[in-house]
Structures are given as C-alpha cells and as structure tokens.
Design a protein around this motif. Structure first.
Motif, mmCIF file in Angstrom:
data_model
loop_
_atom_site.group_PDB
_atom_site.id
_atom_site.type_symbol
_atom_site.label_atom_id
_atom_site.label_comp_id
_atom_site.label_asym_id
_atom_site.label_seq_id
_atom_site.Cartn_x
_atom_site.Cartn_y
_atom_site.Cartn_z
ATOM 1 N N MET A 259 0.869 -1.161 0.065
ATOM 2 C CA MET A 259 -0.137 -0.077 -0.122
ATOM 3 C C MET A 259 0.929 1.065 -0.035
ATOM 4 O O MET A 259 0.656 2.246 -0.740
ATOM 5 C CB MET A 259 -0.995 0.049 1.290
ATOM 6 C CG MET A 259 -1.917 -1.251 1.157
ATOM 7 S SD MET A 259 -2.810 -0.722 2.694
ATOM 8 C CE MET A 259 -4.054 -2.392 2.759
ATOM 9 N N VAL A 260 1.949 1.342 0.721
ATOM 10 C CA VAL A 260 2.771 2.377 0.959
ATOM 11 C C VAL A 260 3.557 2.638 -0.561
ATOM 12 O O VAL A 260 3.570 3.808 -0.990
ATOM 13 C CB VAL A 260 3.999 2.184 1.888
ATOM 14 C CG1 VAL A 260 4.691 3.310 2.188
ATOM 15 C CG2 VAL A 260 3.168 1.958 3.500
ATOM 16 N N VAL A 261 3.924 1.392 -1.197
ATOM 17 C CA VAL A 261 4.589 1.758 -2.439
ATOM 18 C C VAL A 261 3.817 2.229 -3.394
ATOM 19 O O VAL A 261 3.872 2.967 -4.112
ATOM 20 C CB VAL A 261 5.305 0.287 -2.880
ATOM 21 C CG1 VAL A 261 5.797 0.473 -4.081
ATOM 22 C CG2 VAL A 261 6.073 0.024 -1.772
ATOM 23 N N LEU A 262 2.517 1.692 -3.436
ATOM 24 C CA LEU A 262 1.513 2.137 -4.416
ATOM 25 C C LEU A 262 0.769 3.573 -4.167
ATOM 26 O O LEU A 262 0.315 4.226 -5.087
ATOM 27 C CB LEU A 262 0.284 1.052 -4.471
ATOM 28 C CG LEU A 262 0.649 -0.244 -5.062
ATOM 29 C CD1 LEU A 262 -0.625 -1.193 -4.827
ATOM 30 C CD2 LEU A 262 1.062 -0.244 -6.328
ATOM 31 N N SER A 263 1.033 4.242 -3.030
ATOM 32 C CA SER A 263 0.480 5.260 -2.720
ATOM 33 C C SER A 263 1.000 6.476 -3.364
ATOM 34 O O SER A 263 0.628 7.483 -3.537
ATOM 35 C CB SER A 263 0.520 5.564 -1.295
ATOM 36 O OG SER A 263 1.646 5.769 -0.837
ATOM 37 N N ARG A 264 2.177 6.188 -4.246
ATOM 38 C CA ARG A 264 3.046 7.186 -5.099
ATOM 39 C C ARG A 264 2.313 7.488 -6.238
ATOM 40 O O ARG A 264 2.334 8.460 -6.800
ATOM 41 C CB ARG A 264 4.343 6.669 -5.197
ATOM 42 C CG ARG A 264 5.317 6.346 -3.875
ATOM 43 C CD ARG A 264 6.508 5.858 -4.378
ATOM 44 N NE ARG A 264 7.332 5.561 -3.231
ATOM 45 C CZ ARG A 264 8.609 4.751 -3.113
ATOM 46 N NH1 ARG A 264 8.786 4.395 -4.467
ATOM 47 N NH2 ARG A 264 8.897 4.024 -2.118
ATOM 48 N N ASP A 265 1.567 6.609 -6.561
ATOM 49 C CA ASP A 265 0.746 6.738 -7.888
ATOM 50 C C ASP A 265 -0.856 7.345 -7.563
ATOM 51 O O ASP A 265 -1.653 6.788 -6.786
ATOM 52 C CB ASP A 265 0.579 5.300 -8.672
ATOM 53 C CG ASP A 265 0.028 5.475 -9.955
ATOM 54 O OD1 ASP A 265 -0.381 6.496 -10.450
ATOM 55 O OD2 ASP A 265 0.145 4.454 -10.836
ATOM 56 N N LEU A 266 -1.241 8.367 -8.343
ATOM 57 C CA LEU A 266 -2.516 9.087 -7.887
ATOM 58 C C LEU A 266 -3.661 8.159 -8.426
ATOM 59 O O LEU A 266 -4.528 8.187 -7.611
ATOM 60 C CB LEU A 266 -2.587 10.523 -8.812
ATOM 61 C CG LEU A 266 -1.449 11.372 -8.158
ATOM 62 C CD1 LEU A 266 -1.703 12.800 -9.095
ATOM 63 C CD2 LEU A 266 -1.634 11.897 -6.583
ATOM 64 N N SER A 267 -3.316 7.437 -9.391
ATOM 65 C CA SER A 267 -4.579 6.448 -9.833
ATOM 66 C C SER A 267 -4.657 5.330 -8.915
ATOM 67 O O SER A 267 -5.719 4.987 -8.595
ATOM 68 C CB SER A 267 -4.076 5.574 -11.094
ATOM 69 O OG SER A 267 -3.133 5.292 -11.256
ATOM 70 N N ALA A 268 -3.650 5.006 -7.954
ATOM 71 C CA ALA A 268 -3.690 3.984 -6.996
ATOM 72 C C ALA A 268 -4.616 4.383 -5.926
ATOM 73 O O ALA A 268 -5.222 3.745 -5.330
ATOM 74 C CB ALA A 268 -2.503 3.369 -6.677
ATOM 75 N N LEU A 269 -4.275 5.758 -5.615
ATOM 76 C CA LEU A 269 -4.889 6.283 -4.356
ATOM 77 C C LEU A 269 -6.749 6.335 -4.787
ATOM 78 O O LEU A 269 -7.511 6.078 -3.861
ATOM 79 C CB LEU A 269 -4.802 7.902 -4.065
ATOM 80 C CG LEU A 269 -3.167 7.900 -3.909
ATOM 81 C CD1 LEU A 269 -2.946 9.494 -3.843
ATOM 82 C CD2 LEU A 269 -3.141 7.237 -2.401
ATOM 83 N N GLN A 270 -7.090 6.364 -6.207
ATOM 84 C CA GLN A 270 -8.348 6.433 -6.415
ATOM 85 C C GLN A 270 -8.871 5.152 -6.223
ATOM 86 O O GLN A 270 -10.255 4.940 -5.820
ATOM 87 C CB GLN A 270 -8.506 6.901 -7.931
ATOM 88 C CG GLN A 270 -10.103 6.984 -8.408
ATOM 89 C CD GLN A 270 -11.014 7.862 -7.489
ATOM 90 O OE1 GLN A 270 -10.440 8.826 -7.041
ATOM 91 N NE2 GLN A 270 -12.188 7.480 -7.330
ATOM 92 N N LEU A 271 -8.319 4.121 -6.467
ATOM 93 C CA LEU A 271 -8.659 2.810 -6.492
ATOM 94 C C LEU A 271 -8.701 2.297 -4.815
ATOM 95 O O LEU A 271 -9.566 1.657 -4.449
ATOM 96 C CB LEU A 271 -7.776 1.780 -7.223
ATOM 97 C CG LEU A 271 -7.900 1.701 -8.533
ATOM 98 C CD1 LEU A 271 -6.896 0.852 -9.028
ATOM 99 C CD2 LEU A 271 -9.342 1.343 -9.209
ATOM 100 N N PHE A 272 -7.685 2.978 -4.224
ATOM 101 C CA PHE A 272 -7.919 2.994 -2.631
ATOM 102 C C PHE A 272 -9.359 3.373 -2.067
ATOM 103 O O PHE A 272 -9.821 2.859 -1.294
ATOM 104 C CB PHE A 272 -6.677 3.559 -2.196
ATOM 105 C CG PHE A 272 -5.323 2.502 -2.081
ATOM 106 C CD1 PHE A 272 -5.315 1.358 -2.727
ATOM 107 C CD2 PHE A 272 -4.092 3.329 -1.833
ATOM 108 C CE1 PHE A 272 -4.122 0.718 -2.846
ATOM 109 C CE2 PHE A 272 -2.935 2.580 -1.920
ATOM 110 C CZ PHE A 272 -3.176 1.307 -2.592
ATOM 111 N N ARG A 273 -9.548 4.482 -2.557
ATOM 112 C CA ARG A 273 -10.849 5.149 -2.161
ATOM 113 C C ARG A 273 -12.048 4.111 -2.452
ATOM 114 O O ARG A 273 -12.836 4.106 -1.602
ATOM 115 C CB ARG A 273 -11.009 6.556 -2.745
ATOM 116 C CG ARG A 273 -10.224 7.580 -2.216
ATOM 117 C CD ARG A 273 -10.124 9.111 -2.917
ATOM 118 N NE ARG A 273 -9.168 9.921 -2.440
ATOM 119 C CZ ARG A 273 -8.119 10.243 -3.288
ATOM 120 N NH1 ARG A 273 -8.062 9.669 -4.324
ATOM 121 N NH2 ARG A 273 -7.416 11.185 -2.799
#
Length: 871
Positions: free
Chosen positions: A359-373
């Motif tokens: 999760m921490v590694v993927l948080s650098r990608d803005l598109s990943a944050l949208q999927l996290f939401r």
C-alpha cells in the motif's frame, strides 16, 4: 630368457607400469585420430554400423572422463554425431553417452594442464550449450544434466594411474567464461512444446544462478527475467515450472542487478503473468510451499511497483489486488475474495504484512489512490489500528491473529496510515480516524510500556509493545496534522487531543529511568503536535494553559550538557522552544504563568550554555516574551554564571556572532570600514549571487536570518540608557547595536544604487541626490559611532591609568610605612643591646623635652614587645 623372466624384486615394477600407461595413451591418441578419420571419410558413409561400433568403444573406454588434451578431438566427434542425428537417429544414443561423460570432471595429467587447456575447455563447454539446437528431447535433457553435474561441487578421488579430476572452482570458472548460461536462456524459445525439457532447462539455470554473479549477469543480458516471467504461469500440473521460475528470478535479484531485473519485469505481460500466478496460488494453494511461493511472488510484485512508470493500472494488477488489501477486515461480495479463507498461520501473516507494505509503495501513484478510495482501504486500516478491546466490541469481524501477530499488524498498519492519511484526508475524516488514534493513545497510557515486548521490525523500536504502539500512534497523528487542514486540527482539539498529549508528556517526565531514543522521539513528536495545534489560536493556547506551562518548565530545566549525548535531546529542546513560541507566546495568561515560574531565567541559562546553532530559536523566543513587561523585568534582574547579566550575555553573543560571520572589526572591536560597518563575509557572497539571479536583497534577507537583528530588538525593549554594570568592551559593542537599524538602511540603499548601476538605469537627479545623501548620513553615523567607541576606549584608558597611579601611591605608602617600622625596630634593638646608645638616646630625648615641653615627640619609639620590656 632374461627378458621374459619375472622381476626379482618390486623396485622395477613401477617403470613397467609407466611404460604400459604411456603405450595405452599412445594407442588412445591413435584411436581418436582414427575415429575422426573414419567419421570424416566420405567413402565410409555406408559403414554406419562400423562407425557406431567404434564410437561405442570410445564411450566405453572413457567412462572415467575425458583427458584435457583429448577434448578437442572428443568435441569434433560430438559435433560430427550431432550433424548426423537428424538423418540417422542411431547416433542420438552415442551423442547422449558422450555428453553424459562430459558431465564428469575433465582429467588432468599435470597441474599445469588446467591453465594450458583453459581456452579449449571454455570452447567445449560453450559448444555443449549450442547443441541445444538439436530438437531431440533426450539430447537436450542430457545437456542440462551434464552441465549440472559438471558445475556441481562433488569431490572426485584421484585415480591410481596418475590422472586426477579438475578442481570444482576451475570447472565453475570455465563454465562462467564459456557464456553457456546466456546460451541456455536463448534456448528457452526452442522448448515451448517440450515441458519436460523446459523444466530441466529451468533447473539448470536455477543451479547456475544460485551463487554466481557472472552467470546472473550473462542471463540478464539475454533478457532472462522477462523471458522466464512471461511463461511462468503456463499450465503445469506439477507446479515445478512456477517454483523454478520464481527461484531463478530471486537468484537474479540477489546476485545480479536489481535495477535491471525490475526493469525487465516492468511490462504489462510480465506483471500480468505474476498477477495470474499470485491469484492462482492465493485461491487454490493450500500446501505450505505454495503459500511460501505466493508470498515470494507478492514480494516480487512489490519490488516491481517501486520502479516509476510500472504499468500497474494497465495490467489490471492494482484493480485485482485492492480486494485483498482489505481482507479480512472488510466483508466484500467481490468474486475474488468471496470464497477466500485464511488459515491465520505464519504464511498468511507474512502475506498480510506484505499487503500493508505494498500500500505504501502504491500510494505514490495518484490512480492507485483512487482505487484505494473505491476499495475502502482507509476504513480497513482504521479497523486494523483500532484497539483490540474496541475491535472486539464492534463485532465487525472476528480477530483470529495471535496477540503478537495482532500487535505487529497494528504497528505496521499505523506506519501505513502515516503514509496514506495525508493523501486521503477526506476518507480519513469520514472513518473518524482521529477518534481511533486518540483511543489508542489512551489505551497505551493505561498500560505499562514494560509489560510487553515488541514484535517484529516495527516493535523493535521500543522496549515494550506499548511504547512501540505509542510511538507509531503519535507519528501517525504528526503526519496528518502536518498538512494544512484546519477541520482535522479542530476535530483533534474538540476531542481533547491537547490534554492527552500533555498527559503523554507528563507520563514520560514521571519515568526518567525509561528515557531512551524512542522515548525522546515520542516526546519530541508530542511537542510538535502541540505547536501545530495551538499556533495562531488563542483559545487553544488557553486550553494549553498552566498545565502545559508546567510541562514546558520541566523540559526547559534540561541540562544543556545532554544536548551532546546523541540520544536526541537537541531535538527535544528545539521542540520545547518551538512549543513555547506557539503555545505560550501571545496568550497573556500563559505568559504570566511562564514568567512567574521563572521561565525567562531558564531560557537565559540555556542561552548561556547551549551551542551556537541553538541560539537563534532561544533568542527569538526571548524577543517574543519581551512584549510582556514582567518578562523584561525578570530579564534585567537575571544573573548567571560569573554574575553575568542578561545584557552582558547578549553582547557576548553579538561579538561571537560577528566573529563567526566574518564582520570586519579591529582587535578592540572598533568599526574598521565606515561604508560597510555591519556587513559580514557571508552577506557579501549571497549579495553577489543574488545580484545575478534577481533574488531577495541580501541585506533584507540577513535581517530575517541573522541572530543580530533579534538581539537589537531585545535591546530596544530593554532600553539603551538604563543598562548598568557594563564594561568598556560592552559599551563599544552596544554603540554598534544602537545604530544597527541605521546601518541596515544604508546597506539597502547601497544595494539599490548598485542594482541601478548594473542595470543601466539612470535615476532622477533628485532621487540620486537622495540616495547619495542617505549614504553620506550612514557613513557619518558610522564615523560618529567609531568616534564614540574611541572615546569610550580613551576614557577606559584614563580610568585604568588613574587606577594604576592610585595603586602605585598605595604601594609607595605601604612601602614607606614598612621602612619606618623597620627603622624603629632597628633603633629599639640597638638601645636594648648597647648601653651607650641608650644613654645617647636618653640625652637627646631630654633635650627635646626641655626645648619643646608641650610638643609631642615624633621620635618616640614604638612600644617594644612584652618579652623585651620584661627583659
């Protein structure tokens, strides 16, 4: 005859055996040349049975291995057999037998043979790799088997006829130089339809890459990571293909270039292949080694995601991974996790930690944050962070981790929350994460931190598990409050965060025996949190109140020697001063309490004992407190080490600052350059750089960054006329401070004139006259200050001279009195020891008494000691 008679003794037996061995070797060499001649003769092509018979004899004769000097001929035979395999399958068996012998260590007759035939050995091993072009499965499997045997570390005994096998490290070196590992990688494309051959080939690559950096480099040059990963998820009922492919990738990561491996794997096909393999093992892998392999693949995926530009969204990896990130904290109807069940064993525990890390590694990608939401990742983190007692009462899901596993997951979830929360503040507020963290903070204070032990990497920071939880809880709060989000800060204050943070600080102050680097870090973070929450808000400063001031007083009482201890007391002290600035200054009630509790005295003591880098925040805090008249009174009454007053201390700091920054002064502290009386060496450097870059004025920037400006403001609050107890040196420095603002105005005007001149701007006559007038006034002020300094030094010299003369007079008077006393004593001794002297003295005394009957006698001797008068 004698020639046929048996030997009489055993000493002539060895020469006979040696002669036979030489004859056998000569026959062998002759046989190999004859075999080559027979195989190469076009007229003997019809004698296939005879050729096969002779080749079988060669195989039988060389069962122990090939001599190094025979390798060239042997591989000529091997290549001839390889050329005839396609037309005559009978040669395949002979070829496999020869290759099998090639797997044995080559034999050397002398120690020098290894170096002598090194090029031949390298070429022969390389040719073994090129034989993978033969489409027969049995030949390809034999090549792989022979290379594995040849590369093995097995020890072979010396033979009785004098030949011995080559060393294992020599064989490994020759194999690396041959480049056969690169050839085998390129041969993967030839084994698409031969699963058994592919498995043998992967096993060979796995062994060759296990410890050799050279082999890994050669394999990566042939794009081994990409080629192996692309086919690792293909159908294989045994699972050996996936296992060996994963092992090779890990060998390449450990022994090769990690950057090159991740670069080769950062494409859509490889990520999709890894994703499919991971999903297959996650949903259908129940054995121990399958779970371990699943975790290895997940870790490999996390390493790939660290590389910028990896196609995580395009490959569908992130979309399929999101449901697993929230499992089992959140229930989901997603088909991927509907039937997923965890055994909550050690492998599942490691997988959960890897998912939190990714999760921490993927948080650098803005598109990943949208999927996290969309996947409610923040809610899952909050549920995982929530204290165990609260989680059990909530009944959302049943916790089945052990207590140690649960604690470590909680720590890692807090660390993950510290990274994700600042990027997802809306979801953070929606999930009421502030409430969860404050509850966890309260639970940590209710339990003794030494009651448990930390677990895992995150738990190693504290002596016990509770201290580690407290550390990461405070760190998470710090990460979210550092963001400029006023509703979040207000929510924390409404829930009593200020009081709880003060409680944490009091808790640590009551346990000085537990002070270590972790405890200091927690206290520093708490002070920072209080500074951020109270800054610029008088109501929150009132909530900080007397209790907070009492805590700050205890921290300001810190021994300045601890700043150099290396544990972190310097950061703690700076955080305390920052908290004083943000939580006390500006609130009259808190300021009065601080002054009443002798806080100004503590600041001055720290100012006297702290290193130079810590002086600026301390002086700035004093300056802000000088707005309070009571603080000014305390500052004027203070007396430190060697009875130094606060003005003397500030003047000493001013002189040390000028000396450090390279301000031009003579040995007595007088101004030497009237045009630039307070310009430092660093200011000259920054001025030259700013003139070319159109930056802020160096003189103006110096005011905001220089310690001297704050000292000048403090003296403006104290007053320049009512200071007492200063030396001449102090008065010389004070005269410069008194005119600091005038000098600074002159610097700015001089910079304006210089910039106008450099830019070629012609000023108006009146403006030019005004600029010239200001500069002349500044120079005149500097001249007057220098004259004042000289007069101060002159008065000091006069006073010193007068004091010296007075002291000299006192010395002369004392010496004269000593001489008079000595003369009187000598006269007394003479009278008491010589009767004629006594009679003469008596006569003179009577004459004086008759001449001056009423005048006192000046020559009357002093009263002798009792002992002499008795005599």
């Amino acid at each position: 005859m004698l020639s046929s008679a048996p030997p009489a003794s055993g000493f002539i037996h060895k020469p006979v055996l040696s002669e036979r061995r030489l004859q056998s070797e000569a026959v062998r060499a002759t046989d190999l040349s004859r075999v080559l001649q027979l195989l190469q003769d076009p007229l003997s092509a019809s004698l296939k049975e005879r050729q096969i018979f002779i080749l079988k004899k060669v195989v039988k004769r060389c069962q122990r291995g090939f001599l190094l000097r025979d390798l060239a001929d042997i591989f000529k035979i091997v290549n001839l057999c390889a050329e005839r395999v396609s037309d005559h399958p009978e040669y395949a068996r002979i070829l496999c037998d020869l290759l099998q012998i090639c797997g044995l260590p080559f034999l050397k007759e002398k120690s020098s043979d290894e170096m002598k035939y090194a090029a031949v050995v390298t070429d022969c091993v390389s040719q073994m790799g090129f034989l993978m072009r033969i489409p027969l499965p049995e030949v390809r499997r034999q090549i792989c088997s022979s290379l594995i045997t040849f590369y093995s570390r097995d020890k072979h005994k010396h033979s009785s006829d004098g030949v011995c096998p080559t060393r294992a490290d020599y064989r490994a070196l020759m194999l690396e130089r041959s480049g056969v590992s690169e050839t085998l990688v390129m041969s993967l494309a030839l084994t698409e339809e031969q699963l058994s051959v592919k498995l043998c080939l992967l096993q060979t690559l796995q062994i060759l890459s296990r410890t050799s950096e050279v082999n890994c480099k050669l394999m990566l040059r042939a794009q081994a990571a990409q080629k192996i990963c692309f086919h690792m998820s293909e159908g294989d009922p045994s699972g050996e293909l996936l296992f060996r492919s994963s092992e090779i990738l890990w060998n390449l990561l450990e022994n090769g270039s990690r950057q090159e491996v991740t670069s080769q794997l950062s494409n859509i096909d490889c990520i999709a292949s890894l994703k499919d393999a991971f999903h297959h093992l996650l949903l259908k892998g129940f054995r121990h080694h399958e779970r371990q392999l699943r975790n290895d693949l997940l870790l490999l995926l996390s390493l790939i995601t660290e590389k910028p530009g990896a196609p995580l969204i395009e490959s569908g990896f992130l979309k399929h991974l999101t449901p697993f990130l929230t499992f089992p904290e959140l229930k989901s109807h997603n088909p991927l996790v509907r039937n997923l069940k965890l055994s909550f064993n050690q492998e599942d525990f490691e997988m959960k930690k890897l998912l939190l890390n990714i999760m921490v590694v993927l948080s650098r990608d803005l598109s990943a944050l949208q999927l996290f939401r969309e996947g409610r990742v923040m809610l899952a983190l909050v549920l995982l962070v929530k204290p165990s007692s609260c989680a059990e009462r909530s009944g959302r899901h049943r916790r089945r981790w052990t207590s140690s596993q649960q604690e470590e997951l909680q720590l890692q979830a807090l660390s993950t929350l510290s990274s994700l929360a600042p990027l997802m503040l809306d979801e953070y507020m929606t999930c009421q994460a502030n409430t969860c963290l404050l509850l966890l903070l309260d639970c940590c204070l209710q339990h003794d931190s030494s009651s448990g032990r930390g677990h895992g990497f995150h738990g190693s920071g504290g002596r016990g598990g509770r201290k580690a939880l407290l550390r990461y809880c405070v760190r998470a709060l710090r990460s979210v409050t550092s963001v400029e989000h006023e509703p979040l800060r207000q929510d924390l204050c409404d829930q009593g965060a200020i009081g709880q943070l003060l409680g944490v600080l009091r808790w640590f102050l009551g346990r000085p025996q537990d002070e270590d680097a972790v405890a200091l870090e927690i206290q520093t973070d708490c002070l920072f949190l209080l500074s951020v929450l109270c800054e610029g808000d008088v109501h929150r400063k009132e909530l900080f109140g007397r209790d907070g001031v009492e805590v700050l007083i205890q921290y300001l009482s810190l021994d300045a020697a601890l700043v150099f201890s290396g544990l972190g007391h310097n950061k703690l002290l700076l955080s305390t001063v920052d908290c004083l600035w943000s939580c006390v200054v500006g609130c009259l009630g808190a300021e009065d309490v601080f002054v009443e509790r002798r806080g100004v005295d503590l600041l001055l003591q720290l100012l006297q004992r702290s290193p130079r880098r810590m002086l600026s925040p301390l002086v700035s805090a004093l300056l802000e407190l000088c707005e309070n008249p009571q603080a000014v009174t305390h500052l004027l009454r203070w007396s430190g080490d060697r009875d130094a007053s606060a003005p003397q201390l500030l003047l000493h700091i001013w002189r040390r600052e000028e000396e450090t920054t390279g301000v031009s002064r003579d040995p007595h502290g007088l101004i030497t350059d009237v045009k630039r009386p307070i310009v430092s060496r660093h200011q000259d450097q920054s001025s030259s750089s700013s003139s070319s870059s159109h930056d802020v004025s160096a003189a103006v920037r110096d005011v905001s960054e220089n310690l001297r400006a704050n000292i000048y403001c403090i003296f403006c609050k104290l007053g320049f006329e009512r200071l007492s107890g200063l030396s001449a040196e102090d008065h010389v420095t004070l005269s410069i401070i008194h005119r600091y603002l005038d000098f600074k105005v002159g610097e700015v005007v001089r910079e304006v004139s210089s910039e106008l001149l450099n830019e070629g701007v012609c000023a108006v006559v009146s403006d030019e006259a005004a600029l010239r007038s200001v500069l002349q006034v500044t120079e005149a002020t500097a001249e007057s200050v220098r004259s004042l300094q000289q007069s101060i030094l002159g008065r000091q010299q006069q006073e010193e001279l007068q004091e010296e003369q007075l002291l000299y007079k006192e010395i002369l008077f004392t010496q004269k009195q000593r001489e008079i006393a000595a003369e009187a004593w000598r006269s007394y001794v003479a009278r008491t020891s010589n009767y004629s002297v006594l009679k003469e003295f008596k006569r003179l005394q009577e004459e004086r008494s008759t001449c001056e009957p009423h005048a006192p006698s000046d020559a009357e001797p002093p009263e002798p000691p009792n002992t002499l008068s008795d005599q």
